[in-house]
Design an enzyme around this catalytic site. Structure first.
Site, PDB file in Angstrom:
ATOM      1  N   ASN A  22      16.125 -20.714 -78.178  1.00  8.25           N
ATOM      2  CA  ASN A  22      16.142 -21.519 -79.398  1.00  8.25           C
ATOM      3  C   ASN A  22      17.302 -21.110 -80.301  1.00  8.25           C
ATOM      4  OD1 ASN A  22      12.546 -22.022 -80.089  1.00  8.25           O
ATOM      5  ND2 ASN A  22      13.836 -22.653 -78.382  1.00  8.25           N
ATOM      6  N   HIS A  51      19.067 -24.747 -76.757  1.00  6.31           N
ATOM      7  CA  HIS A  51      18.948 -26.000 -77.526  1.00  6.31           C
ATOM      8  C   HIS A  51      18.637 -25.729 -78.990  1.00  6.31           C
ATOM      9  CE1 HIS A  51      14.509 -26.008 -77.837  1.00  6.31           C
ATOM     10  NE2 HIS A  51      14.485 -25.597 -76.567  1.00  6.31           N
ATOM     11  N   TYR A  85       3.134 -29.361 -74.037  1.00  9.70           N
ATOM     12  CA  TYR A  85       3.997 -29.895 -75.093  1.00  9.70           C
ATOM     13  C   TYR A  85       4.845 -31.034 -74.548  1.00  9.70           C
ATOM     14  CZ  TYR A  85       7.622 -27.042 -72.837  1.00  9.70           C
ATOM     15  OH  TYR A  85       8.484 -26.495 -71.925  1.00  9.70           O
ATOM     16  N   SER A 126      14.378 -24.661 -63.242  1.00 10.71           N
ATOM     17  CA  SER A 126      12.986 -24.464 -63.651  1.00 10.71           C
ATOM     18  C   SER A 126      12.739 -24.864 -65.102  1.00 10.71           C
ATOM     19  CB  SER A 126      12.573 -23.005 -63.440  1.00 10.71           C
ATOM     20  OG  SER A 126      13.416 -22.137 -64.187  1.00 10.71           O
ATOM     21  N   GLY A 127      13.788 -25.271 -65.813  1.00  6.55           N
ATOM     22  CA  GLY A 127      13.577 -25.819 -67.150  1.00  6.55           C
ATOM     23  C   GLY A 127      14.073 -24.999 -68.314  1.00  6.55           C
ATOM     24  N   CYS A 131      12.857 -21.375 -73.301  1.00  8.17           N
ATOM     25  CA  CYS A 131      14.231 -21.734 -73.635  1.00  8.17           C
ATOM     26  C   CYS A 131      14.798 -20.775 -74.676  1.00  8.17           C
ATOM     27  CB  CYS A 131      14.284 -23.164 -74.175  1.00  8.17           C
ATOM     28  SG  CYS A 131      13.906 -24.418 -72.933  1.00  8.17           S
TER      29      CYS A 131
END
Length: 427
Positions: A352, A332, A314, A327-328, A350
Site C-alpha cells: 500500500n 498500488h 473484499y 498470485s495477486g 499488496c
C-alpha cells in the site's frame, strides 16, 4: 618397269611417310575436346573416362519425404565438387558435410511441407564436370506447435527476461536442441543463460540485472524442429528489445519502507504498508518483477479463493496498480491505510502507498522493473511469481537449462609454503 613399280628416291620416300603419318593422326584431331583425349602437343591418345556416377538418396519428384530424413549424395568414378540443398523459393538452405566415407550427408533440418532441390556437381576421373539434380517435397506434419518470443519492440526494466512461450508442452528430450538454436546478442555484452520454468516456457536472464540502455537481439530460427512424434515447430521467430532505466525498488516489510534506486542512484523513499502478518496475507519475500500496470482496477479476493461469506472477502476498486506476481500482489494507491503506512502491515498482501506516491511511481514504472522484498517470513514460490527468474541464485538458474553450463576451470589450492608465507605477512 611399270609405273607402279618405279623405284622411289630416299627423299621422296620420307615425304610419303610423313603424308601417311598425317593421315593416321588427322582423325584423332576430331576427338581433341573429348575428356581423356590426351590433350595437345601430339601426346599419345587415351581412352575417354566415363562421367562420374552420382547417387542421391531421394528419388527425383518424391512428394512424401520425412522431414527428419538425412539426405545423402554418393559418387563413384570421380569426386564431389559441390552439393547444395535449397528450398524452391530460395529462402532456406540445408547444411551438410562430406564424411570420412566420402559421402555427403545433410546436417541441417528439413522443414515439413516444403519443396527442395538437391544440386550435386561432380568431376569424373578424366576431369569432366557434371551436374545432377533431384527435387523432392517433405510431408506435412501431424501436429504443428507454435511459439512466441517476447518482449518484442519494447523498452523494459532491468529485470525483464526474454520469454519463449510454446503452444504445447515440450518433451524433455527436445529441449536441449531448442536451446542450442537460440542466440541472444546484447550490447553491451552481458553473460546470461536459459532456463525452463515450465514445460511450455523457456526464459533467458542475465547473470545480474541488465545494464541501463542495453539493446538485445534474439534469434529463434526453430522451423523444422521436431518436438514429438510427427510434431514440429514451423516458424522462425525472434525479438528486439531495449533496457530503459535500471530501476530497483527495495521493500523492507520490517521497516515499512520502500526505496527507488535508478541507475545506481537513490531517487526517492516511500512509507508503505505490506500484507498483515501470517501465512494467509503476509507479503511474500523475494525478488519480483513488475509485469503490468493499470490506472484503475477492481481487486476481487474471489479470484484467489476468498469468496463471499468469508470475513476476509473484499472487492475494492484501486488506482495506480502495478502488478508484481500472478498470485495477486501489486503496488498500488491505498488512501484507506495512509495512517498505517510506515508503521504497520495491514493489507491483504499488496504494498500500500499514499495516493501521491503511487501516482509518482506509476508514471515512471516500466514492465521489467525489479522489486526486492525483504522482512517476510514466507518466500514467494516460483510458481506464483509470473516472472520467477530472480528467485534463483545464478548456479540454481543454470541448472534449469537443458544444456549443461560450460565447465569452470578449477584453481589448484595454494601450497602449504605459500599459505604459511601469506599468514606470516599479516600484521
Amino acid at each position: 618397269m611399270s609405273r607402279c613399280q618405279t623405284a622411289t628416291p630416299r627423299a621422296s620416300r620420307a615425304i610419303a611417310l610423313m603424308g601417311l603419318l598425317t593421315l593416321l593422326v588427322t582423325p584423332a584431331a576430331g576427338c581433341a575436346d573429348a575428356p581423356g583425349s590426351g590433350g595437345a602437343g601430339g601426346s599419345e591418345a587415351t581412352t575417354s573416362a566415363p562421367p562420374a556416377r552420382v547417387e542421391i538418396s531421394v528419388t527425383d519428384g518424391a512428394t512424401d519425404v520425412a522431414a527428419d530424413s538425412v539426405i545423402t549424395v554418393r559418387v563413384a568414378g570421380g569426386r564431389l565438387d559441390t552439393v547444395s540443398i535449397a528450398s524452391a523459393d530460395g529462402k532456406r538452405t540445408v547444411a551438410g558435410a562430406v564424411g570420412p566415407d566420402q559421402v555427403w550427408s545433410s546436417t541441417g533440418r528439413l522443414v515439413p511441407t516444403t519443396t527442395y532441390r538437391v544440386t550435386a556437381t561432380t568431376r569424373s576421373d578424366g576431369g569432366a564436370q557434371t551436374t545432377n539434380t533431384a527435387t523432392f517435397t517433405t510431408r506435412a506434419p501431424g501436429k504443428t506447435v507454435g511459439y512466441t518470443v517476447t518482449p518484442d519492440g519494447w523498452t523494459v526494466g532491468a529485470g525483464m527476461p526474454i520469454q519463449v512461450n510454446f503452444d504445447a508442452p515440450i518433451p524433455k528430450d527436445a529441449r536441449a536442441g531448442i536451446e542450442k538454436q537460440l542466440t541472444v546478442a546484447s550490447a553491451p555484452a552481458q553473460p546470461g543463460g536459459w532456463g525452463w520454468t515450465s514445460d511450455v516456457t523457456l526464459m533467458y536472464r542475465p547473470q545480474n540485472y541488465w545494464a541501463a540502455g542495453t539493446t538485445i537481439d534474439v534469434s529463434a530460427p526453430l522451423a523444422g524442429t521436431k518436438v514429438g512424434p510427427n510434431a514440429y515447430l514451423m516458424e522462425d521467430n525472434g525479438a528486439k528489445l531495449t533496457i530503459g532505466v535500471q530501476r530497483i525498488l527495495r521493500v523492507d516489510l520490517a521497516k515499512h519502507t520502500m526505496t527507488d534506486t535508478e541507475n545506481g542512484k537513490l531517487v526517492r523513499s516511500f512509507l508503505i504498508s505490506g500484507g498483515r502478518p501470517g501465512e494467509r496475507f503476509e507479503t511474500r519475500g523475494g525478488t519480483k518483477v513488475v509485469t503490468d500496470k493499470f490506472d484503475k482496477i477492481v481487486m476481487d479476493s474471489s479470484t484467489f479463493g476468498i469468496n463471499k461469506g468469508d470475513p476476509d472477502y473484499y472487492k475494492t476498486p484501486v488506482n495506480y496498480a502495478m502488478r508484481l506476481t500472478d498470485s495477486g500482489e501489486f503496488l498500488h494507491s491505498a488512501p484507506w491505510s495512509v495512517g498505517q503506512q510506515g508503521y504497520a502491515n495491514v493489507s491483504h498482501g499488496c504494498i500500500n502507498m499514499a495516493p501521491g506516491d503511487a501516482l509518482w511511481l506509476f508514471n515512471r514504472i516500466q514492465s521489467g522493473d525489479v522489486v526486492e522484498t525483504t522482512g517476510s517470513n514466507y518466500p514467494l514460490p516460483p510458481g506464483e511469481a509470473g516472472i520467477p527468474v530472480w528467485l534463483y541464485t545464478w548456479p540454481q538458474w543454470q541448472a534449469m537449462s537443458a544444456v549443461p553450463p560450460p565447465a569452470t576451470p578449477t584453481t589448484s589450492p595454494p601450497s602449504a609454503a605459500a599459505t604459511a608465507k601469506a599468514t606470516s605477512s599479516v600484521s
